[in-house]
Write a protein that holds these residues in place. Sequence first.
Motif, short mmCIF file in Angstrom:
data_model
loop_
_atom_site.label_atom_id
_atom_site.label_comp_id
_atom_site.label_asym_id
_atom_site.label_seq_id
_atom_site.Cartn_x
_atom_site.Cartn_y
_atom_site.Cartn_z
N LEU B 133 130.15 29.98 11.24
CA LEU B 133 130.06 28.53 10.08
C LEU B 133 129.17 27.50 10.20
O LEU B 133 129.21 26.94 9.41
N GLY B 232 134.64 15.12 -5.22
CA GLY B 232 135.32 13.86 -4.24
C GLY B 232 135.82 14.49 -3.10
O GLY B 232 137.36 13.89 -2.67
N ARG B 233 135.17 15.63 -1.72
CA ARG B 233 135.63 15.51 -1.11
C ARG B 233 134.50 15.13 0.18
O ARG B 233 133.68 14.56 0.00
N THR B 234 135.48 14.48 1.33
CA THR B 234 134.38 13.79 2.61
C THR B 234 134.06 15.62 2.98
O THR B 234 135.00 16.85 2.76
N LYS B 235 133.59 15.64 4.32
CA LYS B 235 133.46 16.59 5.65
C LYS B 235 133.65 16.09 6.86
O LYS B 235 133.19 15.25 6.86
N TYR B 236 134.26 17.15 7.08
CA TYR B 236 134.26 17.14 7.93
C TYR B 236 133.55 17.29 9.72
O TYR B 236 133.08 16.67 10.35
N ARG B 237 132.78 18.89 8.84
CA ARG B 237 131.66 18.85 9.95
C ARG B 237 130.19 18.56 8.87
O ARG B 237 129.71 18.58 8.31
N ILE B 238 129.84 17.78 10.05
CA ILE B 238 128.53 16.61 9.73
C ILE B 238 127.09 16.57 10.89
O ILE B 238 127.49 16.78 11.80
#
Lengths: 279, 265
Positions: B133, B232-238
């Motif tokens: 992933l 318009g989404r944010t991301k959990y994994r950066i």
Amino acid sequence: MSNDIINVNNLNFKYSQQGDWLFKDFNFKIERHEWVAVIGHNGSGKSTLARLIDGLLQPQSGSIMVDQQTMSAENVWEIRKKIGMVFQNPENQFVGANVAEDVAFGLENQAVPYKLMHQRVKTALQRVNMWRFAEQEPVNLSGGQKQRVALAGVIALQPEIIILDEATSMLDPEGRRDVIQLIHDLKVQHNFTIISITHDIDEAALADRVIVLDDGKIIESAPPAQVFLHGKELSHLGLAVPFSEKVKAALVKRRITVPVQYYTEQRMVDWICQSISNK
Amino acid sequence: MNKVLLGRYLPGSSFIHRLDPRSKLVLSFYFIIVIFLANNWSTYLFMLFVVAGCILLAQIKLGFFWKGVQPLIWLILFTVLLQILFSRGGTIFWQWGPFSLTQTGIVSGIYVFFRFVLIIFMSTLLTLTTPPLEIAGALESLLKPLKKIHFPVYEVSLMLSIALRFVPTLIDEAAKIMNAQRSRGVNFDSGSLRQRLNAVVPLLIPLFVSAFNRAEDLATAMEARGYHGGEGRTKYRINQWHLRDTVSVVFFLLVTIVMILLRTW
């Protein structure tokens, strides 16, 4: 009036153009902070009702009001934010590649900022006791654990209403007990409005009100103690009867007089002990 | 069947494990290009040391790398044999019709062998130290510039991560259907080619249908959780770029310079 969080008015719904109406002039109300269990045999319209309330299906006519807002194509996403849904199959509703990402999926969709998101994912997972599995992939989890993750995903969104669409029906007894206990604790702590669609009689017994659905009609809407009294009618509708009612029926067969009102298992045990010692 | 796909990623906390997946992905591709610069024994020896160094840093047993080479071993041997038998030049040791065994042939055979093995070792290193992933996530952020030409980057990466997530689930299901059909008398592993192909049908069709059901359930669940497109989404994994990533990039640039020097030496 303002106390109703869900208000369904004169709803008409059928799946295909031809074919029969599943719901005809259907009316349905749920009060804020109420826990309602919807029971009924397969094909009685339970799941369809849940999907209609969440706006996943559109009725042919009639209105659905959620939290004072009438559902329409424009505000369906707004309304969905107030509703958290847990579906039946733990495998098929797991979107994320691992536990933490699955819980975060709904928050990502609502564009919650990075820091707040991590914090809410963590508290939600701790709440369902799955934080130590945060980096695990779904293959390594049991069915009950996956449903707990699905519940965490709902808690993280902090909705007003939680709909459980047969959330425990594919679990083993142990996983089912865990999940039901968890739902109960959540209800006590956060005072959500809960609609649980279920075949499981233990789950229904915890509710404030049980609605018996039969072919798109409500045939009874009463507290569980009252509904469970009609053991025979329930089994005619293809539903299970609580264990204490089964014991009562077996006792009646042996010509032993039993109390009329519904007893929980514990009260039933007490009653039996009492009647034996009285002899 | 499970072992091949699932047993690949080995969790760990070595230097290589903690590298940003983006730099790992780019550098392993870069390595494949660099290895084609090698043209004499000193360059190959140097590359061998580089790969050995990377493997030591990752703290992974050599046995896992051998497993990476294993499925390709016949392809490697075949190519090496072709090189040995058909190359001309240098001292001729043996000749028979179109086949000949020459000095250049043997040398280029050995080169090809090392080229293959080094490339496989490096890509195995990537998959062993990076969860799938994270590779998908890295690919997404690397493809981001393509958004300018309206390439659906977010959709592609969502597809990739859902596909990766469902691989083990579908393998499990395929095994289950296979056993269920076996218990009803389907014979999967004997008979003529035609019979075997026919036997696959009762496996494929149920799998196909259930994939549709899964897709529908998943789409409903995603919609119920408020998914409406990648915008318009944010991301959990950066991913975060650390000093160690810069260090590895600089290291590989140095490797390239040394390679170019060694080529002409």
